[in-house]
Design an enzyme around this catalytic site. Structure first.
Site, PDB file in Angstrom:
ATOM      1  N   LYS A  37      -0.700  -3.057   0.527  1.00 29.58           N
ATOM      2  CA  LYS A  37       0.445  -2.629  -0.270  1.00 29.58           C
ATOM      3  C   LYS A  37      -0.015  -1.465  -1.133  1.00 29.58           C
ATOM      4  O   LYS A  37      -0.884  -1.617  -1.989  1.00 29.58           O
ATOM      5  CB  LYS A  37       0.960  -3.771  -1.141  1.00 29.58           C
ATOM      6  CG  LYS A  37       2.206  -3.395  -1.921  1.00 29.58           C
ATOM      7  CD  LYS A  37       2.813  -4.621  -2.573  1.00 29.58           C
ATOM      8  CE  LYS A  37       4.188  -4.356  -3.152  1.00 29.58           C
ATOM      9  NZ  LYS A  37       4.171  -3.492  -4.311  1.00 29.58           N
ATOM     10  N   ARG A  44       8.153   5.059  -2.796  1.00 31.49           N
ATOM     11  CA  ARG A  44       8.675   5.005  -1.429  1.00 31.49           C
ATOM     12  C   ARG A  44       9.162   6.388  -1.014  1.00 31.49           C
ATOM     13  O   ARG A  44       9.828   7.074  -1.792  1.00 31.49           O
ATOM     14  CB  ARG A  44       9.852   4.021  -1.418  1.00 31.49           C
ATOM     15  CG  ARG A  44      10.365   3.618  -0.058  1.00 31.49           C
ATOM     16  CD  ARG A  44       9.461   2.594   0.531  1.00 31.49           C
ATOM     17  NE  ARG A  44       9.947   2.033   1.761  1.00 31.49           N
ATOM     18  CZ  ARG A  44      10.569   0.854   1.853  1.00 31.49           C
ATOM     19  NH1 ARG A  44      10.812   0.148   0.778  1.00 31.49           N
ATOM     20  NH2 ARG A  44      10.934   0.391   3.035  1.00 31.49           N
ATOM     21  N   PHE A  50       4.339   3.399   7.056  1.00 36.44           N
ATOM     22  CA  PHE A  50       4.198   2.048   7.618  1.00 36.44           C
ATOM     23  C   PHE A  50       5.309   1.698   8.596  1.00 36.44           C
ATOM     24  O   PHE A  50       5.306   0.635   9.178  1.00 36.44           O
ATOM     25  CB  PHE A  50       4.074   0.991   6.525  1.00 36.44           C
ATOM     26  CG  PHE A  50       5.040   1.135   5.366  1.00 36.44           C
ATOM     27  CD1 PHE A  50       6.365   0.824   5.507  1.00 36.44           C
ATOM     28  CD2 PHE A  50       4.571   1.585   4.136  1.00 36.44           C
ATOM     29  CE1 PHE A  50       7.235   0.943   4.447  1.00 36.44           C
ATOM     30  CE2 PHE A  50       5.440   1.709   3.056  1.00 36.44           C
ATOM     31  CZ  PHE A  50       6.776   1.390   3.215  1.00 36.44           C
ATOM     32  N   GLU A  68      -0.324  -5.867   5.920  1.00 33.80           N
ATOM     33  CA  GLU A  68      -0.640  -4.469   5.616  1.00 33.80           C
ATOM     34  C   GLU A  68      -1.100  -4.350   4.183  1.00 33.80           C
ATOM     35  O   GLU A  68      -0.757  -5.181   3.350  1.00 33.80           O
ATOM     36  CB  GLU A  68       0.619  -3.596   5.746  1.00 33.80           C
ATOM     37  CG  GLU A  68       1.081  -3.393   7.143  1.00 33.80           C
ATOM     38  CD  GLU A  68       2.418  -2.663   7.158  1.00 33.80           C
ATOM     39  OE1 GLU A  68       2.690  -1.874   6.240  1.00 33.80           O
ATOM     40  OE2 GLU A  68       3.184  -2.908   8.082  1.00 33.80           O
ATOM     41  N   LYS A  72       6.024  -9.371  -0.422  1.00 35.37           N
ATOM     42  CA  LYS A  72       4.841  -8.900  -1.136  1.00 35.37           C
ATOM     43  C   LYS A  72       4.151 -10.143  -1.660  1.00 35.37           C
ATOM     44  O   LYS A  72       4.801 -11.008  -2.246  1.00 35.37           O
ATOM     45  CB  LYS A  72       5.216  -7.935  -2.249  1.00 35.37           C
ATOM     46  CG  LYS A  72       6.359  -8.436  -3.078  1.00 35.37           C
ATOM     47  CD  LYS A  72       6.916  -7.367  -3.969  1.00 35.37           C
ATOM     48  CE  LYS A  72       8.189  -7.892  -4.617  1.00 35.37           C
ATOM     49  NZ  LYS A  72       8.959  -7.031  -5.378  1.00 35.37           N
ATOM     50  N   ARG A  79      13.424   6.292  -2.446  1.00 34.65           N
ATOM     51  CA  ARG A  79      13.981   4.966  -2.153  1.00 34.65           C
ATOM     52  C   ARG A  79      15.482   4.899  -2.412  1.00 34.65           C
ATOM     53  O   ARG A  79      16.200   4.146  -1.785  1.00 34.65           O
ATOM     54  CB  ARG A  79      13.224   3.980  -3.031  1.00 34.65           C
ATOM     55  CG  ARG A  79      13.754   2.612  -3.083  1.00 34.65           C
ATOM     56  CD  ARG A  79      12.872   1.857  -4.043  1.00 34.65           C
ATOM     57  NE  ARG A  79      13.464   0.586  -4.336  1.00 34.65           N
ATOM     58  CZ  ARG A  79      12.750  -0.492  -4.622  1.00 34.65           C
ATOM     59  NH1 ARG A  79      11.451  -0.432  -4.668  1.00 34.65           N
ATOM     60  NH2 ARG A  79      13.341  -1.619  -4.885  1.00 34.65           N
ATOM     61  N   GLU A 127       5.054   5.522   1.869  1.00 35.00           N
ATOM     62  CA  GLU A 127       4.799   5.549   0.432  1.00 35.00           C
ATOM     63  C   GLU A 127       3.984   6.804   0.124  1.00 35.00           C
ATOM     64  O   GLU A 127       3.089   7.136   0.912  1.00 35.00           O
ATOM     65  CB  GLU A 127       3.987   4.278   0.114  1.00 35.00           C
ATOM     66  CG  GLU A 127       3.823   3.953  -1.321  1.00 35.00           C
ATOM     67  CD  GLU A 127       4.905   3.023  -1.880  1.00 35.00           C
ATOM     68  OE1 GLU A 127       5.938   2.785  -1.226  1.00 35.00           O
ATOM     69  OE2 GLU A 127       4.719   2.572  -3.011  1.00 35.00           O
ATOM     70  N   ARG A 177      16.874  -7.074   0.945  1.00 38.36           N
ATOM     71  CA  ARG A 177      15.691  -7.700   0.379  1.00 38.36           C
ATOM     72  C   ARG A 177      15.613  -9.076   1.003  1.00 38.36           C
ATOM     73  O   ARG A 177      15.935 -10.074   0.400  1.00 38.36           O
ATOM     74  CB  ARG A 177      15.833  -7.795  -1.144  1.00 38.36           C
ATOM     75  CG  ARG A 177      14.573  -8.132  -1.865  1.00 38.36           C
ATOM     76  CD  ARG A 177      14.826  -8.215  -3.359  1.00 38.36           C
ATOM     77  NE  ARG A 177      15.076  -6.935  -3.984  1.00 38.36           N
ATOM     78  CZ  ARG A 177      14.154  -6.007  -4.217  1.00 38.36           C
ATOM     79  NH1 ARG A 177      12.913  -6.224  -3.870  1.00 38.36           N
ATOM     80  NH2 ARG A 177      14.464  -4.859  -4.777  1.00 38.36           N
TER      81      ARG A 177
HETATM   82  P1  AMP Z   1       8.035  -3.851  -5.015  1.00 39.08           P
HETATM   83  O1  AMP Z   1       8.321  -2.440  -5.405  1.00 39.08           O
HETATM   84  O2  AMP Z   1       7.023  -4.527  -5.860  1.00 39.08           O
HETATM   85  O3  AMP Z   1       9.315  -4.636  -4.786  1.00 39.08           O
HETATM   86  O4  AMP Z   1       7.339  -3.836  -3.572  1.00 39.08           O
HETATM   87  C1  AMP Z   1       7.960  -3.259  -2.469  1.00 39.08           C
HETATM   88  C2  AMP Z   1       7.555  -1.817  -2.366  1.00 39.08           C
HETATM   89  O5  AMP Z   1       6.182  -1.714  -2.022  1.00 39.08           O
HETATM   90  C3  AMP Z   1       8.246  -1.083  -1.250  1.00 39.08           C
HETATM   91  O6  AMP Z   1       9.516  -0.650  -1.635  1.00 39.08           O
HETATM   92  C4  AMP Z   1       7.313   0.087  -1.008  1.00 39.08           C
HETATM   93  O7  AMP Z   1       7.666   1.148  -1.873  1.00 39.08           O
HETATM   94  C5  AMP Z   1       5.955  -0.438  -1.437  1.00 39.08           C
HETATM   95  N1  AMP Z   1       4.983  -0.598  -0.349  1.00 39.08           N
HETATM   96  C6  AMP Z   1       3.674  -0.277  -0.448  1.00 39.08           C
HETATM   97  N2  AMP Z   1       3.024  -0.531   0.683  1.00 39.08           N
HETATM   98  C7  AMP Z   1       3.930  -1.019   1.558  1.00 39.08           C
HETATM   99  C8  AMP Z   1       3.859  -1.473   2.910  1.00 39.08           C
HETATM  100  N3  AMP Z   1       2.717  -1.490   3.598  1.00 39.08           N
HETATM  101  N4  AMP Z   1       5.007  -1.903   3.476  1.00 39.08           N
HETATM  102  C9  AMP Z   1       6.173  -1.907   2.786  1.00 39.08           C
HETATM  103  N5  AMP Z   1       6.295  -1.503   1.518  1.00 39.08           N
HETATM  104  C10 AMP Z   1       5.188  -1.060   0.894  1.00 39.08           C
END
Ligand code: AMP
Length: 567
Positions: A253, A258, A343, A251, A422, A274, A303, A416
């Site tokens: 990102k 969130r 998502f 998907e 990611k 979140r 998001e 997690r």
């Molecule tokens: P990070 O904040 O860098 O740990 O990345 C995870 C966060 O990316 C998640 O908590 C979401 O807020 C965001 N996110 C953006 N797009 C997506 C997606 N397609 N699926 C899941 N999380 C996503």
């Protein structure tokens, strides 16, 4: 339960270091809590309210110092309390170091040694304190807290202070409480865990475990309006995802914040952050979106992204401004518009979907958002080229990159885990020499499609023509093949560029003299016996031809080694 009993048991827990004994002590505490069970379960974690509730005491440390100072007597000021805090390092210790005599004198007069404070009374006092609002509310809170401290003996004061500032510090984590609930009421840990995931309410789960047992816990369901912890992601790579799963769900990102949407067409809409904070009022666009487009009860995960006038995404900091704005939303809305992208679907029309596979949940989401608006698209593939394409589109559209998810995985609130990853951004690119290639197949049989890449060994540029005459590839060591990231048009150009340098052919394999340099991206450098350099690139991608770099100036094996060491 008397509050002094709670304090005494908390003290024993704090003094214990062995995890299993701590679980036993908490188990004992919960078993003894009787009517105060829900409160005791929260207090032992330094909480006053369930995690899903947005209510907070909203009392800053300074007000707490003020209340402690007042209870300590006329000669003590808030500054004195702070000084002691600097000395002792911890507010509970400070509170326990004063003699909050007032009411206890009266208690003794009435014939009791103890303060007579119960867990229920502490909870009621703190609950009332939390409701104070508006002008003068901080004074009212300090008054009430002062009253509470006044009734505490030193050990009780220690834990009241810590609960008020959410710093319980007795070494009781969520796992300990989960195990203690299971132990105290003889129910499976798994059932407690699941019930906690759907309710985020330790107090309620403990009561259900005690009164209704395993069946009661298993019957607990998500509720619209009560947030669930968000599933989280780890950093990962395409190569790793394709190794671990047959196929990866890919998907975009989105770079926003969130949100969890709880919507019931007959019951209203809530939006949570979140951290399960209620952000409904700050995000009217999300509520409007749900009202317009969602006609069944759902819980959706997604998001919110800030968008500019052209609908292009804005940096995430802009969205945060909207989150912080509780007042004057209309004005900020003019500045930064947000739109939601969803998502995941955790609940749909009476069915909890946490245990369904990601692809099934996404199918439900697609049905809920049937016009495709606000829907994050999902591609399930085992083709690295396809994944690179999704990533290129995501970046091109101004988003952050891609998420890789296990298509078969369930939704694990608060985890997690490895099921959501990611993709790590590319590390430094390498300029590598093409020393071989393969003809394509079928439609691409007349085009070179896969390119063998080599790094220069330090001597390559100086060794001169003698060495090169003995072997055209002397001074170069292979470290990978690249076939990803190249458009059909580029394949034609690359074929034209390399054909003049072909030395020999053997079936599909082509030997190429070092002449052309590619800039390549990759996820990682691995030690590997596959190539002559002893290294292999993971998920190598073609980025460009370096017309401006001679093979003798391409990246050396030493640099590859240095980059590998640094990983
Ligand atoms: P990070 O904040 O860098 O740990 O990345 C995870 C966060 O990316 C998640 O908590 C979401 O807020 C965001 N996110 C953006 N797009 C997506 C997606 N397609 N699926 C899941 N999380 C996503």
């Amino acid at each position: 339960m008397e509050f002094d009993e709670f304090a005494e048991r908390a003290g024993e827990i704090e003094a214990e270091t062995a995890d299993l004994v701590v679980v036993d002590l908490v188990t004992g505490l919960l078993s003894a809590a009787s009517d105060d069970l829900p409160t005791v379960v929260r207090f032992v974690q330094g909480r006053v309210f369930p995690a899903w509730e947005s209510t907070t005491l909203d009392i800053g440390p300074n007000y707490c110092y003020e209340a402690i100072a007042r209870a300590a007597g006329p000669n003590v000021s808030a500054d004195d309390v702070e000084e002691r805090l600097a000395d002792r390092g911890e507010i509970g210790d400070v509170a326990a170091s004063y003699d909050f005599g007032g009411q206890r004198g009266l208690g003794a007069f009435a014939g009791g040694e103890r303060s007579g404070l119960t867990v229920g009374e502490v909870a009621d006092e703190l609950g009332t304190l939390a409701t104070a609002e508006g002008a003068g509310s901080q004074d009212a809170k300090i008054d009430r807290l002062f009253g509470l401290f006044n009734r505490c003996d030193p050990e009780e004061a220690r834990y009241v202070a810590r609960i008020v500032l959410s710093e319980m510090r007795i070494g009781v984590g969520e796992g300990t409480v989960r195990d203690a609930i299971a132990g105290a009421f003889d129910v499976p840990v798994g059932s407690v865990e699941r019930a906690l995931q759907v309710s985020n309410d330790y107090g309620r789960v403990a009561v259900v475990a005690r009164d209704e047992g395993e069946a009661g816990l298993d019957a607990m369901r998500l509720e619209i309006g009560r947030p669930v912890q968000s599933m989280l992601a780890q950093a990962g790579t395409v190569a790793g995802a394709l190794e671990d799963w047959a196929e990866a769900a890919v998907e975009w990102k989105f770079d926003g914040a969130r949100v969890q949407l709880h919507h019931d067409p007959d019951g209203g809409t809530s939006v949570f952050s979140r951290n399960m904070e209620d952000v409904t009022d700050a995000l009217p666009e999300v509520v409007e979106f749900a009202d317009e487009r969602v006609d069944e009860p759902v819980i959706l995960d997604g998001e919110v992204v800030g968008v500019d006038d052209d609908g292009d995404p804005l940096p995430f900091q802009e969205v945060l401004r909207r989150f912080r704005r509780k007042h004057d939303v209309a004005a900020t809305r003019e500045d930064v518009a947000v739109r939601p992208v969803f998502f995941d679907c955790l609940h749909r029309d009476g069915d909890d979907l946490l245990d369904a596979a990601l692809t099934e949940r996404h199918d439900s989401l697609t049905e809920v958002l049937d016009d495709g608006e606000g829907l994050s698209e999902l591609w399930v593939t085992d083709d690295p080229d396809g994944i690179a394409g999704v990533e290129a589109d995501s970046l091109e559209s101004g988003h952050e990159g891609i998420m890789l998810k296990n298509p078969d995985s369930t939704y694990s609130p608060g985890r997690r885990g490895k099921n959501w990853r990611k993709r790590k951004p590319d590390v430094e690119t390498l300029d590598l020499v093409v020393t071989g290639a393969e003809w394509g197949e079928g439609r691409r049989a007349s085009l070179l499609g896969t390119f063998l890449l080599s790094a220069r060994t330090e001597g390559a540029s100086e060794r001169g023509s003698d060495a090169r005459e003995s072997s055209p590839h002397a001074g170069y060591e292979t470290l990978g093949k690249v076939a990803t990231g190249i458009t059909d048009e580029e394949l034609e150009e690359l074929t034209d560029l390399l054909e003049p340098h072909v030395l020999s052919e053997d079936g599909q394999d082509v030997d190429v003299a070092p002449a052309v340099v590619f800039e390549v991206g990759y996820e990682e450098i691995q030690e590997s016996p596959t190539y002559s350099s002893g290294y292999a690139l993971r998920f190598p991608r073609f980025l460009a031809v370096r017309d401006d770099v001679e093979p003798a100036d391409a990246d050396s094996l030493e640099r590859v080694e240095r980059l590998a060491d640094r990983q």
